[in-house]
Design a protein around this motif. Structure first.
Motif, PDB file in Angstrom:
ATOM      1  N   THR A  24      25.577 -50.504 -39.681  1.00  0.00           N
ATOM      2  CA  THR A  24      25.007 -50.961 -40.914  1.00  0.00           C
ATOM      3  C   THR A  24      23.917 -51.939 -40.350  1.00  0.00           C
ATOM      4  O   THR A  24      22.693 -51.816 -39.961  1.00  0.00           O
ATOM      5  N   GLN A  25      23.652 -52.415 -39.230  1.00  0.00           N
ATOM      6  CA  GLN A  25      23.234 -53.811 -38.289  1.00  0.00           C
ATOM      7  C   GLN A  25      22.598 -52.385 -37.121  1.00  0.00           C
ATOM      8  O   GLN A  25      21.306 -52.544 -36.979  1.00  0.00           O
ATOM      9  N   ALA A  26      23.315 -51.649 -37.038  1.00  0.00           N
ATOM     10  CA  ALA A  26      22.226 -50.627 -36.058  1.00  0.00           C
ATOM     11  C   ALA A  26      21.281 -49.928 -36.819  1.00  0.00           C
ATOM     12  O   ALA A  26      20.309 -49.791 -36.245  1.00  0.00           O
ATOM     13  N   SER A  27      21.908 -49.123 -38.298  1.00  0.00           N
ATOM     14  CA  SER A  27      20.781 -48.945 -38.843  1.00  0.00           C
ATOM     15  C   SER A  27      19.992 -49.821 -39.191  1.00  0.00           C
ATOM     16  O   SER A  27      18.659 -49.272 -39.655  1.00  0.00           O
ATOM     17  N   MET A  28      20.032 -50.634 -39.450  1.00  0.00           N
ATOM     18  CA  MET A  28      18.824 -51.714 -39.678  1.00  0.00           C
ATOM     19  C   MET A  28      18.119 -52.391 -38.865  1.00  0.00           C
ATOM     20  O   MET A  28      16.448 -52.418 -38.804  1.00  0.00           O
ATOM     21  N   THR A  29      18.459 -51.885 -37.581  1.00  0.00           N
ATOM     22  CA  THR A  29      17.300 -52.748 -36.071  1.00  0.00           C
ATOM     23  C   THR A  29      16.940 -51.131 -36.027  1.00  0.00           C
ATOM     24  O   THR A  29      15.934 -51.322 -35.685  1.00  0.00           O
ATOM     25  N   THR A  30      17.204 -50.191 -36.208  1.00  0.00           N
ATOM     26  CA  THR A  30      16.561 -49.146 -36.079  1.00  0.00           C
ATOM     27  C   THR A  30      14.994 -48.533 -37.352  1.00  0.00           C
ATOM     28  O   THR A  30      14.365 -48.473 -36.600  1.00  0.00           O
ATOM     29  N   GLU A  31      15.643 -49.145 -38.710  1.00  0.00           N
ATOM     30  CA  GLU A  31      14.132 -49.314 -39.444  1.00  0.00           C
ATOM     31  C   GLU A  31      13.025 -50.726 -38.612  1.00  0.00           C
ATOM     32  O   GLU A  31      11.868 -49.822 -39.367  1.00  0.00           O
ATOM     33  N   ASN A  32      14.300 -51.781 -38.627  1.00  0.00           N
ATOM     34  CA  ASN A  32      13.133 -52.695 -37.789  1.00  0.00           C
ATOM     35  C   ASN A  32      11.813 -52.049 -37.246  1.00  0.00           C
ATOM     36  O   ASN A  32      10.822 -52.382 -36.772  1.00  0.00           O
ATOM     37  N   LEU A  33      12.657 -51.202 -35.923  1.00  0.00           N
ATOM     38  CA  LEU A  33      11.797 -50.337 -34.789  1.00  0.00           C
ATOM     39  C   LEU A  33      10.388 -49.102 -35.358  1.00  0.00           C
ATOM     40  O   LEU A  33      10.042 -49.792 -34.917  1.00  0.00           O
ATOM     41  N   LYS A  34      11.474 -48.728 -36.199  1.00  0.00           N
ATOM     42  CA  LYS A  34      10.374 -47.775 -36.966  1.00  0.00           C
ATOM     43  C   LYS A  34       9.379 -48.281 -37.530  1.00  0.00           C
ATOM     44  O   LYS A  34       8.381 -47.916 -37.450  1.00  0.00           O
ATOM     45  N   ASN A  35       9.195 -49.618 -38.518  1.00  0.00           N
ATOM     46  CA  ASN A  35       7.954 -50.324 -38.866  1.00  0.00           C
ATOM     47  C   ASN A  35       7.113 -50.316 -38.063  1.00  0.00           C
ATOM     48  O   ASN A  35       6.225 -51.103 -37.808  1.00  0.00           O
ATOM     49  N   THR A  36       8.460 -50.704 -37.240  1.00  0.00           N
ATOM     50  CA  THR A  36       7.599 -51.691 -35.609  1.00  0.00           C
ATOM     51  C   THR A  36       6.471 -50.566 -35.298  1.00  0.00           C
ATOM     52  O   THR A  36       5.144 -51.124 -34.846  1.00  0.00           O
ATOM     53  N   MET A  37       6.782 -49.301 -34.557  1.00  0.00           N
ATOM     54  CA  MET A  37       6.374 -48.779 -33.823  1.00  0.00           C
ATOM     55  C   MET A  37       4.717 -48.174 -35.215  1.00  0.00           C
ATOM     56  O   MET A  37       4.097 -47.793 -34.846  1.00  0.00           O
ATOM     57  N   ILE A  38       5.095 -48.306 -36.499  1.00  0.00           N
ATOM     58  CA  ILE A  38       4.628 -47.736 -37.596  1.00  0.00           C
ATOM     59  C   ILE A  38       2.676 -48.462 -37.396  1.00  0.00           C
ATOM     60  O   ILE A  38       2.197 -48.376 -37.992  1.00  0.00           O
TER      61      ILE A  38
END
Length: 215
Positions: A89-103
């Protein structure tokens, strides 16, 4: 050849969310088993408390001990699965945050390019020339308004000193007339030199009175 080396799988790889869902299902299954074991242990405990010491009580106690071991194992597995689920779950949240950051970064880059393209079309010299032209037009408009507001009744060659002298003369004339009126005590139209007009009606009235006395 395909039988020897096999074929490459075309199925999509599971995502973190898929792995988390799978772990949650396993945790739910273990939780059901633990509930069943706890129910059986509660039953054994009640029976053991009522039984006398002997082979039967000892056998039931062994079955209860076996259930306790199974519960310990299941609880250990649940703890491991919960830890794995939390980490994923932590990894998924980190991945989503990175995606949002890239966007966000991509959007900022696009906006920066658009700003550069827009400002590149602006000519500062032309803007300054346009401002100067507008100021000139405003000055001409003000001159036109001043010209339209000129008073044509008063000649331009009359000086303020002449107007002051004329104003003083008017003041002296008014003072002279006031002093003359105060000296006579009466206004000019009521002075003694002016004779009051005789009225015809009054003369006729006097003659009528004299005739009545003579009769």
């Amino acid at each position: 050849m395909n039988r020897i080396f096999g074929t490459r799988s075309t199925a999509p790889k599971p995502s973190l969310n898929d792995a988390i869902s799978s772990i949650d299902e396993r945790v739910s299954t273990i939780d059901v088993k633990l509930t069943k074991i706890n129910t059986e242990l509660s039953t054994y405990q009640q029976k053991l408390s009522k039984m006398r010491d002997g082979p039967g009580k000892q056998a039931m106690k062994q079955r209860a001990m076996k259930l306790l071991k199974q519960r310990k194992q299941l609880e250990g597995q649940m703890d491991q699965l919960n830890s794995q689920s939390w980490n994923m779950t932590q990894a998924s949240m980190t991945t989503e945050n990175l995606k949002n950051t890239m966007i966000t970064v991509d959007a900022m880059k696009s906006a920066n390019k658009e700003l550069k393209r827009t400002y590149g079309k602006i000519n500062i010299d032309k803007i300054e020339a346009l401002q100067d032209e507008m100021l000139d037009l405003i000055d001409k408009s003000n001159e036109l308004q001043d010209s339209l507001a000129m008073n044509y009744d008063v000649p331009d060659d009359i000086s303020e000193s002449e107007l002051d002298a004329e104003l003083d003369a008017l003041g002296e004339e008014m003072n002279f007339e006031t002093e003359a009126g105060e000296a006579s005590g009466l206004p000019s139209y009521l002075s003694a030199d002016d004779q009051l007009p005789s009225f015809v009606d009054e003369e006729d009235h006097i003659k009528d009175q004299e005739r009545e006395v003579a009769a």
